[in-house]
Design an enzyme around this catalytic site. Structure first.
Site, PDB file in Angstrom:
ATOM      1  N   PHE A 181      99.947 -87.723  48.270  1.00 16.60           N
ATOM      2  CA  PHE A 181     101.287 -88.310  48.376  1.00 16.60           C
ATOM      3  C   PHE A 181     101.650 -89.168  47.176  1.00 16.60           C
ATOM      4  CE2 PHE A 181      98.934 -92.083  49.662  1.00 16.60           C
ATOM      5  CZ  PHE A 181      99.698 -93.100  49.139  1.00 16.60           C
ATOM      6  N   LYS A 222     100.911 -76.479  48.392  1.00 17.21           N
ATOM      7  CA  LYS A 222     101.018 -77.201  49.669  1.00 17.21           C
ATOM      8  C   LYS A 222     101.056 -78.675  49.309  1.00 17.21           C
ATOM      9  CE  LYS A 222      99.248 -79.426  52.503  1.00 17.21           C
ATOM     10  NZ  LYS A 222      99.719 -80.814  52.756  1.00 17.21           N
ATOM     11  N   GLU A 279     102.609 -83.739  52.961  1.00 16.06           N
ATOM     12  CA  GLU A 279     103.680 -83.698  53.968  1.00 16.06           C
ATOM     13  C   GLU A 279     104.464 -85.011  54.013  1.00 16.06           C
ATOM     14  OE1 GLU A 279     100.443 -83.681  54.291  1.00 16.06           O
ATOM     15  OE2 GLU A 279      99.736 -84.101  56.332  1.00 16.06           O
ATOM     16  N   SER A 284      91.941 -87.566  48.576  1.00 16.22           N
ATOM     17  CA  SER A 284      90.841 -88.495  48.845  1.00 16.22           C
ATOM     18  C   SER A 284      89.495 -87.768  48.777  1.00 16.22           C
ATOM     19  CB  SER A 284      91.034 -89.137  50.215  1.00 16.22           C
ATOM     20  OG  SER A 284      91.052 -88.130  51.199  1.00 16.22           O
ATOM     21  N   CYS A 308      95.508 -93.290  41.624  1.00 16.82           N
ATOM     22  CA  CYS A 308      94.074 -93.008  41.536  1.00 16.82           C
ATOM     23  C   CYS A 308      93.467 -93.678  40.316  1.00 16.82           C
ATOM     24  CB  CYS A 308      93.843 -91.508  41.463  1.00 16.82           C
ATOM     25  SG  CYS A 308      94.642 -90.783  40.038  1.00 16.82           S
ATOM     26  N   GLU A 347      87.970 -97.804  49.021  1.00 18.01           N
ATOM     27  CA  GLU A 347      89.206 -97.580  48.269  1.00 18.01           C
ATOM     28  C   GLU A 347      90.357 -98.063  49.154  1.00 18.01           C
ATOM     29  OE1 GLU A 347      90.583 -93.525  47.678  1.00 18.01           O
ATOM     30  OE2 GLU A 347      91.442 -94.051  45.740  1.00 18.01           O
TER      31      GLU A 347
HETATM   32  P1  NAD Z   1      94.597 -87.064  51.357  1.00 17.02           P
HETATM   33  O1  NAD Z   1      93.230 -86.635  50.999  1.00 17.02           O
HETATM   34  O2  NAD Z   1      94.829 -87.690  52.684  1.00 17.02           O
HETATM   35  O3  NAD Z   1      95.598 -85.808  51.292  1.00 17.02           O
HETATM   36  C1  NAD Z   1      95.620 -84.917  50.201  1.00 17.02           C
HETATM   37  C2  NAD Z   1      96.051 -83.539  50.699  1.00 17.02           C
HETATM   38  O4  NAD Z   1      95.101 -83.068  51.649  1.00 17.02           O
HETATM   39  C3  NAD Z   1      97.409 -83.529  51.392  1.00 17.02           C
HETATM   40  O5  NAD Z   1      98.125 -82.403  50.974  1.00 17.02           O
HETATM   41  C4  NAD Z   1      97.052 -83.470  52.866  1.00 17.02           C
HETATM   42  O6  NAD Z   1      98.009 -82.748  53.624  1.00 17.02           O
HETATM   43  C5  NAD Z   1      95.728 -82.741  52.877  1.00 17.02           C
HETATM   44  N1  NAD Z   1      94.856 -83.200  53.964  1.00 17.02           N
HETATM   45  C6  NAD Z   1      94.787 -84.450  54.486  1.00 17.02           C
HETATM   46  N2  NAD Z   1      93.863 -84.499  55.473  1.00 17.02           N
HETATM   47  C7  NAD Z   1      93.339 -83.248  55.574  1.00 17.02           C
HETATM   48  C8  NAD Z   1      92.322 -82.669  56.407  1.00 17.02           C
HETATM   49  N3  NAD Z   1      91.681 -83.388  57.316  1.00 17.02           N
HETATM   50  N4  NAD Z   1      92.027 -81.363  56.233  1.00 17.02           N
HETATM   51  C9  NAD Z   1      92.666 -80.623  55.296  1.00 17.02           C
HETATM   52  N5  NAD Z   1      93.634 -81.131  54.489  1.00 17.02           N
HETATM   53  C10 NAD Z   1      93.963 -82.421  54.618  1.00 17.02           C
HETATM   54  O7  NAD Z   1      95.101 -88.035  50.179  1.00 17.02           O
HETATM   55  P2  NAD Z   1      96.441 -88.888  50.107  1.00 17.02           P
HETATM   56  O8  NAD Z   1      96.345 -90.045  51.046  1.00 17.02           O
HETATM   57  O9  NAD Z   1      97.640 -88.012  50.187  1.00 17.02           O
HETATM   58  O10 NAD Z   1      96.364 -89.422  48.594  1.00 17.02           O
HETATM   59  C11 NAD Z   1      95.646 -90.560  48.207  1.00 17.02           C
HETATM   60  C12 NAD Z   1      94.243 -90.217  47.754  1.00 17.02           C
HETATM   61  O11 NAD Z   1      94.295 -89.282  46.679  1.00 17.02           O
HETATM   62  C13 NAD Z   1      93.487 -91.411  47.213  1.00 17.02           C
HETATM   63  O12 NAD Z   1      92.151 -91.339  47.644  1.00 17.02           O
HETATM   64  C14 NAD Z   1      93.581 -91.251  45.703  1.00 17.02           C
HETATM   65  O13 NAD Z   1      92.555 -91.879  44.963  1.00 17.02           O
HETATM   66  C15 NAD Z   1      93.494 -89.770  45.592  1.00 17.02           C
HETATM   67  N6  NAD Z   1      94.047 -89.300  44.317  1.00 17.02           N
HETATM   68  C16 NAD Z   1      93.150 -88.902  43.365  1.00 17.02           C
HETATM   69  C17 NAD Z   1      93.621 -88.481  42.135  1.00 17.02           C
HETATM   70  C18 NAD Z   1      92.681 -88.048  41.054  1.00 17.02           C
HETATM   71  O14 NAD Z   1      93.155 -87.562  40.061  1.00 17.02           O
HETATM   72  N7  NAD Z   1      91.377 -88.172  41.206  1.00 17.02           N
HETATM   73  C19 NAD Z   1      95.000 -88.456  41.880  1.00 17.02           C
HETATM   74  C20 NAD Z   1      95.873 -88.863  42.882  1.00 17.02           C
HETATM   75  C21 NAD Z   1      95.372 -89.288  44.107  1.00 17.02           C
END
Ligand code: NAD
Length: 498
Positions: free
Chosen positions: A149, A173, A176, A226, A281, A382
């Site tokens: 997000f 994808k 959401e 994450s 991130c 985090e």
């Molecule tokens: P998230 O992991 O909750 O979601 C990321 C994606 O995974 C979304 O599209 C979501 O719909 C999907 N998702 C969520 N839960 C899922 C599950 N149980 N099974 C399958 N798919 C699932 O992350 P977020 O909260 O949207 O974003 C923040 C996180 O992203 C932080 O941890 C941040 O550090 C990380 N991030 C990392 C980078 C990087 O370059 N390393 C860049 C941006 C964000």
């Protein structure tokens, strides 16, 4: 209420989706729209459209692909204000910050405009008598992106321009929570002349993610989010034979040495910790004050945190918007409370902040914790919110050891006036992206982005040259054109040069 649909095969569609999720305006604390959540059959439809489109796009000329990228880049410029407003209204970040992510994302498109150069192969003349060897790279087919997000447009742009410019077709994808920016991007691609089915957006949750991971028609998956989900995606997608790049979470340290310009360091730490409400991130969430730097640093950070203007992202003049959900707000509040309970000193407390006229918004103020130690949750977890913890150590050695013992390894920065200390730091820290007097060292588009350890699962960083390699595979061709005089000698021995 507006329903945000999918984009499949060049058309807006609800496909077979009936489930929805609310999309919030975090500054108002109210749903502004609802987004469709795809079923596995919708993912099938998108992958089928992308598979069909690959038959011609995978064979299109470099000139055609480049022309589309140039046109797409111009449309991103033209729609910058609209995109920034969309990002701010669903994510909450301030408009200038939203513009910043658009510009950094656009730089990937600019890199993709030069894809002809990035795709050049090698040629070796006369490796044996009358034999030449060359190599070239071809696209994989249908590839998918799953994005977080916190950068509604930049992170998807790390993926699809390079995938598409190298001849793949794409199913995105998006998160959401922030689906609208990518839906507009799909329309801009169409306007830029991208054929139907080359770029598809399927909105959804875990159901859509799992369908992508299991789908035999998807050749590769790019994931950013994450760490637990990055590990899950990596495991599932490799088990089904896909190529995977999976970038995870972070806990980024900035080390401040006593010889640093403290005012400069504190200024940058403040922006890097509290910009985008800490939801980056590459945000600095831990400051490491070395020796005598500690007291002075805390004094300036305290003053600067108090100057931060918190309010709706769309009001010019605010520095920091809300966090993305009420749950995120509560997580930040609980983290500060737990930090205090576990012995940290709460120097600035953002928990009680209220923004007049926006009492329902997901606002929380900046918090600064001093005397954080490695056993505390404020150090280990985090938090992904506007909380900066300060750990005090005596030497640069201790600071480096601290970073190297942390399970994450995305970014790290050092603030110093010493070239010798900076050189040691960059050589010895076990992280992927390092800043010297630069707090958020996000690499330019022509380098690749990626952390170490739990910040990158698998071995592929994203965008730049690593992106080109990820979305293509190589062929090496050995050629001989026999002389018309005769067939030439052939034998049963393993071929060697002559
Ligand atoms: P998230 O992991 O909750 O979601 C990321 C994606 O995974 C979304 O599209 C979501 O719909 C999907 N998702 C969520 N839960 C899922 C599950 N149980 N099974 C399958 N798919 C699932 O992350 P977020 O909260 O949207 O974003 C923040 C996180 O992203 C932080 O941890 C941040 O550090 C990380 N991030 C990392 C980078 C990087 O370059 N390393 C860049 C941006 C964000």
């Amino acid at each position: 209420m507006k329903t945000i649909d999918h984009w499949i095969n060049g058309t807006a569609t609800t496909a077979g989706s009936t489930r929805t999720a609310p999309v919030y305006d975090p500054a108002a604390g109210k749903a502004r729209a609802e987004v469709l959540l795809a079923e596995p059959s919708d993912v099938d439809t998108a992958v089928a459209a992308a598979g069909k489109a690959f038959e011609s796009w995978g064979d299109s000329s470099l000139s055609q692909r480049t022309r589309v990228m140039f046109a797409f880049r111009e449309l991103l410029v033209k729609h910058e204000d609209e995109l920034a407003r969309i990002i701010s209204s669903e994510h909450g970040k301030v408009l200038d910050d939203a513009r910043g992510e658009i510009v950094r994302g656009r730089e990937i498109v600019e890199y993709a405009c030069g894809i002809a150069d990035a795709l050049k192969g090698g040629f070796s003349d006369q490796v044996s008598r009358d034999v030449d060897v060359h190599d070239f790279r071809q696209p994989l087919g249908v590839v998918a992106g799953i994005t977080p997000f916190n950068f509604p447009i930049m992170v998807p742009l790390w993926m699809h321009p390079i995938a598409i410019a190298t001849g793949n077709t794409f199913v995105l994808k998006p998160s959401e929570r922030v689906p609208s920016a990518s839906r507009l991007v799909a329309e801009l691609y169409a306007e830029a002349g991208l054929p139907d089915g080359v770029f598809n957006v399927v909105n959804g949750d875990k159901v859509a993610v799992d369908a992508i991971l299991e789908h035999p028609g998807v050749s590769a998956v790019s994931f950013v989010g994450s760490t637990p989900i990055a590990k899950y995606v990596h495991e599932r997608a490799t088990a089904t034979g896909k190529r995977v790049q999976a970038l995870g979470g972070a806990k980024n340290h900035a080390v401040v040495l006593p010889d640093a310009d403290l005012e400069y360091a504190a200024n940058h730490l403040t922006a890097a910790a509290f910009g985008s409400a800490g939801q980056r991130c590459m945000a600095i969430s831990i400051g490491v004050a070395v020796g005598s730097a500690g007291d002075g640093l805390i004094e300036i950070l305290k003053r600067k945190a108090a100057e931060i203007k918190v309010g709706p992202g769309h009001d010019a003049g605010n520095d920091m918007g809300p966090v993305v959900t009420e749950a995120a707000r509560q997580r930040v509040i609980d983290s500060v409370a737990l930090g205090a309970e576990q012995g940290a000193t709460v120097v600035v407390d953002g928990r009680e902040l209220r923004v007049a006229g926006h009492e329902g918004g997901f606002f929380v103020g900046p918090s600064l914790l001093d005397n954080v130690t490695t056993g505390m949750s404020a150090y280990r977890d985090e938090i992904f919110g506007p909380v900066l913890g300060i750990v005090r150590v005596d030497t640069l050695d201790e600071a480096i050891a601290l970073i190297n013992a942390n399970p994450y390894g995305n970014g790290a920065a050092v603030f110093t006036g010493s070239g010798e200390a900076a050189r040691r730091f960059q050589r010895e820290v076990k992280v992927g992206m390092i800043g010297v007097n630069v707090p958020i060292p996000v690499p330019m588009s022509y380098y690749s982005f990626g952390g170490w350890k739990d910040s990158l699962i698998g071995d592929s960083p994203i965008h730049g040259p690593a992106g080109v390699r990820f979305y293509t595979r190589a062929k090496v061709v050995t050629t001989r054109w026999p002389h018309s005089a005769g067939p030439g000698a052939s034998g049963f021995n393993f071929p060697t040069s002559s």
